[in-house]
Design a protein around this motif. Structure first.
Motif, mmCIF file in Angstrom:
data_model
loop_
_atom_site.group_PDB
_atom_site.id
_atom_site.type_symbol
_atom_site.label_atom_id
_atom_site.label_comp_id
_atom_site.label_asym_id
_atom_site.label_seq_id
_atom_site.Cartn_x
_atom_site.Cartn_y
_atom_site.Cartn_z
ATOM 1 N N UNK A 137 56.345 81.404 -4.146
ATOM 2 C CA UNK A 137 55.126 80.837 -3.583
ATOM 3 C C UNK A 137 54.698 79.594 -4.359
ATOM 4 N N UNK A 138 54.723 79.691 -5.686
ATOM 5 C CA UNK A 138 54.343 78.557 -6.511
ATOM 6 C C UNK A 138 55.200 77.336 -6.234
ATOM 7 N N UNK A 140 56.752 76.622 -3.376
ATOM 8 C CA UNK A 140 56.395 76.081 -2.070
ATOM 9 C C UNK A 140 55.036 75.377 -2.112
ATOM 10 N N UNK A 141 54.067 75.981 -2.800
ATOM 11 C CA UNK A 141 52.751 75.354 -2.899
ATOM 12 C C UNK A 141 52.856 73.987 -3.570
ATOM 13 N N UNK A 142 53.642 73.899 -4.636
ATOM 14 C CA UNK A 142 53.813 72.623 -5.327
ATOM 15 C C UNK A 142 54.450 71.576 -4.422
ATOM 16 N N UNK A 143 55.376 72.014 -3.580
ATOM 17 C CA UNK A 143 56.074 71.064 -2.719
ATOM 18 C C UNK A 143 55.206 70.569 -1.571
ATOM 19 N N UNK A 144 54.376 71.431 -0.998
ATOM 20 C CA UNK A 144 53.516 70.980 0.094
ATOM 21 C C UNK A 144 52.329 70.187 -0.425
ATOM 22 N N UNK A 145 51.856 70.556 -1.624
ATOM 23 C CA UNK A 145 50.664 69.950 -2.235
ATOM 24 C C UNK A 145 49.395 70.196 -1.425
ATOM 25 N N UNK A 146 49.432 71.131 -0.496
ATOM 26 C CA UNK A 146 48.208 71.492 0.215
ATOM 27 C C UNK A 146 47.231 72.126 -0.774
ATOM 28 N N UNK A 147 45.942 71.765 -0.702
ATOM 29 C CA UNK A 147 44.992 72.253 -1.703
ATOM 30 C C UNK A 147 44.568 73.712 -1.537
ATOM 31 N N UNK A 148 44.754 74.296 -0.344
ATOM 32 C CA UNK A 148 44.288 75.656 -0.080
ATOM 33 C C UNK A 148 45.441 76.500 0.440
ATOM 34 N N UNK A 149 45.723 77.597 -0.236
ATOM 35 C CA UNK A 149 46.787 78.502 0.196
ATOM 36 C C UNK A 149 46.293 79.936 0.064
ATOM 37 N N UNK A 150 46.081 80.586 1.206
ATOM 38 C CA UNK A 150 45.632 81.975 1.207
ATOM 39 C C UNK A 150 46.821 82.917 1.242
ATOM 40 N N UNK A 151 46.737 83.988 0.481
ATOM 41 C CA UNK A 151 47.707 85.071 0.548
ATOM 42 C C UNK A 151 46.972 86.314 1.019
ATOM 43 N N UNK A 174 52.747 71.167 -11.450
ATOM 44 C CA UNK A 174 53.626 71.029 -12.609
ATOM 45 C C UNK A 174 54.566 72.219 -12.775
ATOM 46 N N UNK A 175 54.642 73.061 -11.737
ATOM 47 C CA UNK A 175 55.530 74.205 -11.800
ATOM 48 C C UNK A 175 54.911 75.441 -12.411
ATOM 49 N N UNK A 176 53.701 75.341 -12.926
ATOM 50 C CA UNK A 176 53.040 76.520 -13.496
ATOM 51 C C UNK A 176 52.357 77.322 -12.396
ATOM 52 N N UNK A 177 51.854 78.514 -12.746
ATOM 53 C CA UNK A 177 51.267 79.399 -11.745
ATOM 54 C C UNK A 177 50.079 78.733 -11.058
#
Length: 214
Positions: A137-138, A140-151, A174-177
């Motif tokens: 998930x981290x 994918x979130x870093x790659x999209x750079x979308x500011x909001x990601x709900x799980x 930066x690849x961190x959580x």
């Protein structure tokens, strides 16, 4: 901060429940949607969720990304074509243009986490899944750079009920959580639930209402 209403989540929860109840240990459930809305004074207000086609198993770009990068980095489980989501670029373009036409923005995403440590194959039950992002998930979130990601984490119960837990995350880049974001969830009756993690009892909260068709 993220603000979302009960009714806005209903289409996603219905789709997620269908996936969850039809899954098998070898066919994990997958449900993903794009969040559309606007941001005012640092608060992202989600107006609607939009669905797109999953081309993880059919797009050459997606297939190569999983084979060359994701499987080597995050494990052989991601070789399963039912694991992971890759939104069709044409659908994403349609969603983006629709948002712009309404004066809105694509804010991010929402996706399902099943209690795979309970219903998955025995070889995958050592790692507990929750509303927290996985390493994948981290990425994918870093790659999209979308500011909001709900799980949205689904936990099954012996009485066949499902308890959903929601949490919101922002990529650090930066690849961190990912960073947890406060979530404001307004219920059907107008009540406001606030927290980094929002857990709703099945007989009193959001999911019961969805199952009753409200």
């Amino acid at each position: 901060m993220v603000s979302i209403d009960h009714g806005t989540l209903v289409p996603f929860l219905r789709a997620a429940e269908k996936e969850y109840r039809c899954c098998t240990p070898e066919r994990p459930p997958g449900c993903f949607a794009v969040l559309v809305g606007h941001t005012v004074n640092g608060v992202s207000h989600v107006s609607r969720v939009e669905f797109g086609k999953n081309v993880r198993a059919s797009s050459p770009v997606a297939v190569d990304e999983f084979a060359d990068t994701i499987v080597p980095c995050f494990g052989a489980a991601y070789a399963n074509e039912r694991r992971g989501f890759w939104c069709d670029s044409r659908d994403l373009l349609r969603i983006t243009r629709g948002a712009e036409a309404d004066g809105l923005d694509v804010l991010g995403s929402v996706h399902l986490h099943p209690d795979w440590h309970r219903i998955g194959p025995p070889r995958e039950r050592a790692l507990r899944i929750s509303q927290r992002p996985t390493r994948m998930d981290g990425y994918l979130f870093d790659n999209t750079r979308w500011p909001v990601n709900l799980i949205c984490y689904f936990e099954g119960r012996d009485d066949d009920a499902i308890v959903p837990t929601l949490a919101a995350w922002q990529p650090r880049g930066d690849g961190s959580e990912p960073l947890p974001i406060p979530l404001f969830l307004r219920g059907e009756g107008g009540e406001l639930v606030v927290g980094d993690t929002v857990r709703l009892p099945p007989r009193e909260g959001l999911f019961t209402r969805v199952r009753e068709g409200v």
